[in-house]
Design an enzyme around this catalytic site. Structure first.
Site, short mmCIF file in Angstrom:
data_model
loop_
_atom_site.label_atom_id
_atom_site.label_comp_id
_atom_site.label_asym_id
_atom_site.label_seq_id
_atom_site.Cartn_x
_atom_site.Cartn_y
_atom_site.Cartn_z
N ARG A 105 8.68 -25.96 53.12
CA ARG A 105 9.02 -26.29 54.51
C ARG A 105 8.67 -25.12 55.43
O ARG A 105 8.12 -25.30 56.50
CB ARG A 105 10.53 -26.58 54.61
CG ARG A 105 10.94 -27.04 55.99
CD ARG A 105 12.43 -26.94 56.20
NE ARG A 105 12.86 -25.55 56.32
CZ ARG A 105 14.10 -25.18 56.56
NH1 ARG A 105 15.06 -26.09 56.68
NH2 ARG A 105 14.42 -23.90 56.68
N ALA A 163 4.37 -15.82 55.79
CA ALA A 163 5.78 -15.56 55.52
C ALA A 163 6.31 -14.57 56.53
O ALA A 163 5.64 -13.59 56.85
CB ALA A 163 5.97 -15.04 54.11
N GLU A 179 3.22 -12.93 42.84
CA GLU A 179 3.04 -13.33 44.24
C GLU A 179 2.42 -12.17 45.01
O GLU A 179 2.85 -11.03 44.85
CB GLU A 179 4.39 -13.69 44.88
CG GLU A 179 4.23 -14.08 46.36
CD GLU A 179 5.55 -14.38 47.05
OE1 GLU A 179 6.11 -15.46 46.81
OE2 GLU A 179 6.01 -13.52 47.83
N ASP A 229 10.29 -21.07 56.81
CA ASP A 229 11.51 -20.61 57.47
C ASP A 229 11.46 -20.95 58.95
O ASP A 229 10.38 -21.05 59.53
CB ASP A 229 11.65 -19.08 57.29
CG ASP A 229 12.36 -18.76 56.00
OD1 ASP A 229 13.27 -19.53 55.61
OD2 ASP A 229 12.00 -17.75 55.38
P1 FAD Z 1 13.11 -27.65 51.66
O1 FAD Z 1 12.92 -28.03 50.25
O2 FAD Z 1 12.69 -28.62 52.71
O3 FAD Z 1 14.65 -27.30 51.85
C1 FAD Z 1 15.13 -26.76 53.08
C2 FAD Z 1 16.61 -27.12 53.26
O4 FAD Z 1 16.74 -28.52 53.51
C3 FAD Z 1 17.45 -26.87 52.00
O5 FAD Z 1 18.73 -26.47 52.43
C4 FAD Z 1 17.49 -28.20 51.31
O6 FAD Z 1 18.62 -28.32 50.47
C5 FAD Z 1 17.52 -29.15 52.50
N1 FAD Z 1 16.87 -30.45 52.26
C6 FAD Z 1 15.67 -30.66 51.69
N2 FAD Z 1 15.37 -31.98 51.69
C7 FAD Z 1 16.43 -32.60 52.28
C8 FAD Z 1 16.73 -33.96 52.62
N3 FAD Z 1 15.86 -34.93 52.34
N4 FAD Z 1 17.91 -34.23 53.24
C9 FAD Z 1 18.78 -33.23 53.56
N5 FAD Z 1 18.54 -31.92 53.26
C10 FAD Z 1 17.38 -31.62 52.65
N6 FAD Z 1 8.15 -19.16 53.62
C11 FAD Z 1 7.01 -19.02 54.32
O7 FAD Z 1 7.03 -19.12 55.56
N7 FAD Z 1 5.81 -18.77 53.70
C12 FAD Z 1 5.71 -18.65 52.36
O8 FAD Z 1 4.62 -18.41 51.83
C13 FAD Z 1 6.90 -18.80 51.56
N8 FAD Z 1 6.86 -18.72 50.22
C14 FAD Z 1 7.99 -18.97 49.49
C15 FAD Z 1 7.91 -18.97 48.08
C16 FAD Z 1 9.05 -19.20 47.32
C17 FAD Z 1 8.95 -19.22 45.80
C18 FAD Z 1 10.31 -19.42 47.95
C19 FAD Z 1 11.54 -19.64 47.13
C20 FAD Z 1 10.39 -19.42 49.34
C21 FAD Z 1 9.24 -19.21 50.13
N9 FAD Z 1 9.28 -19.23 51.53
C22 FAD Z 1 8.13 -19.06 52.26
C23 FAD Z 1 10.55 -19.42 52.22
C24 FAD Z 1 10.83 -20.92 52.47
O9 FAD Z 1 9.90 -21.45 53.39
C25 FAD Z 1 12.24 -21.02 53.03
O10 FAD Z 1 13.19 -20.69 52.05
C26 FAD Z 1 12.62 -22.32 53.73
O11 FAD Z 1 13.83 -22.08 54.45
C27 FAD Z 1 12.84 -23.51 52.81
O12 FAD Z 1 11.68 -23.95 52.25
P2 FAD Z 1 11.70 -25.13 51.15
O13 FAD Z 1 10.32 -25.46 50.87
O14 FAD Z 1 12.58 -24.76 50.01
O15 FAD Z 1 12.41 -26.27 52.02
#
Ligand code: FAD
Length: 286
Positions: free
Chosen positions: A108, A51, A17, A110
């Site tokens: 999604r 990020a 990354e 942060d």
């Molecule tokens: P989601 O999958 O939407 O999950 C978010 C929360 O909602 C979780 O608690 C999940 O359990 C819950 N949830 C999901 N779907 C549902 C549903 N249908 N009903 C109820 N609850 C639900 N952030 C950045 O800003 N830029 C980046 O480039 C970036 N890169 C990342 C790369 C990796 C590999 C990782 C692990 C994280 C990265 N992040 C980045 C951080 C990420 O955006 C955050 O961790 C964010 O809080 C969650 O993103 P997600 O896509 O996992 O969200």
């Protein structure tokens, strides 16, 4: 190239990354860094998207293009949705497709006070569904070996991952962790739920004392006692700390590869010296 195809060809995919510069003045130095990182045989390189709310979104696509066209390595740009409208996402997808980008890590994002949520997207699975409907990209998604901090339970977290796979994600990339046992237990919960896609293990070598507290705050990763003891031993000794961090991450990765991990996602913080040392320590297993 569709990144999903890599998992069919290789027992363990080795990915990196990188993140865009926080300031315009740093752009050139990021390209120098990418040139050095590009000398290492990563299967693909993912590029973060604003990020930490650093406002550097425009560079994600630019860096992805540089990796593809100038370095010849497959990029996986990240894309977040929480503070975007459907129209903005559609424009991002147009821009990426026009640059020949074929893969997206759909997130999604942060919560960030300077970019409040919009109405259009609530979860990453909503974005994944839109990108699937678009039809031009392979999609990866994020997962959390220790659970996402907002999840009410490990079961709810796994259900959220199942939704992302159902919406069209082909593989998962994990948040960094320091305790491999947590990754193996997470994997077995996923498999029990019938989620069989590849899961890349996220590993960050901690090479500076000040990196540790920030990393723990951002990732919510737990710190195994043997790792904290090791780092405590080298406080006040920067070179010793660096070497101990590289050594711990290398042992962690060797164990993951030998334990059958589908891929390693290396968070080397844009530091070629770190990526190279890790690569040299694990090359025989790749
Ligand atoms: P989601 O999958 O939407 O999950 C978010 C929360 O909602 C979780 O608690 C999940 O359990 C819950 N949830 C999901 N779907 C549902 C549903 N249908 N009903 C109820 N609850 C639900 N952030 C950045 O800003 N830029 C980046 O480039 C970036 N890169 C990342 C790369 C990796 C590999 C990782 C692990 C994280 C990265 N992040 C980045 C951080 C990420 O955006 C955050 O961790 C964010 O809080 C969650 O993103 P997600 O896509 O996992 O969200």
């Amino acid at each position: 190239m569709d990144i999903g195809a890599l998992f069919k060809k290789k027992p363990c995919v080795f990915a990196l990354e990188v993140f865009p510069p926080k300031r315009d003045s740093r752009v050139e130095s990021v390209y120098n860094t990418l040139d050095k990182l590009g000398e290492l045989p990563f299967d693909y390189v993912s590029v973060t998207y604003s990020a930490g709310g650093s406002g550097n979104r425009a560079y994600t696509g630019e860096i992805a293009r540089y990796l593809k066209d100038k370095i010849g390595i497959e990029p996986l740009p990240h894309l977040t949705c929480l503070s975007s409208s459907r129209q903005e996402v559609a424009e991002e997808l147009e821009g990426l497709a026009a640059s020949g980008i074929k893969n997206i890590l759909a997130l999604r994002g942060d919560r960030n006070p300077s970019a409040p949520p919009r109405e259009d997207y609530r979860y990453a699975s909503d974005l994944i569904a839109d990108i699937t409907a678009d039809g031009r990209f392979y999609i990866a998604a994020a997962c959390y070996a220790e659970g996402h901090p907002e999840s009410p339970s490990p079961e709810a977290d796994i259900e959220a991952l199942a939704r992302k796979i159902e919406a069209g994600a082909g593989h998962l990339v994990s948040q960094l962790f320091f305790d491999n046992g947590r990754y193996y237990r997470f994997l077995s919960r996923l498999r029990k739920r019938g989620i069989t896609c590849p899961v890349e293990a996220g590993v960050m070598p901690v090479v500076r004392p000040e990196q540790l507290s920030r990393t723990l705050a951002l990732s919510s990763a737990s710190l195994p006692a043997d790792f904290s003891k090791l780092l405590a031993r080298y406080e006040g000794d920067p070179q010793g700390f660096f070497d101990a961090g590289i050594d711990y991450a290398s042992r962690q990765i060797r164990d993951l590869i030998e334990g059958g991990a589908d891929g390693i996602h290396l968070y080397a913080m844009n530091r070629p010296s770190v990526a190279r040392r890790i690569y040299e320590n694990i090359a025989d297993l790749l």
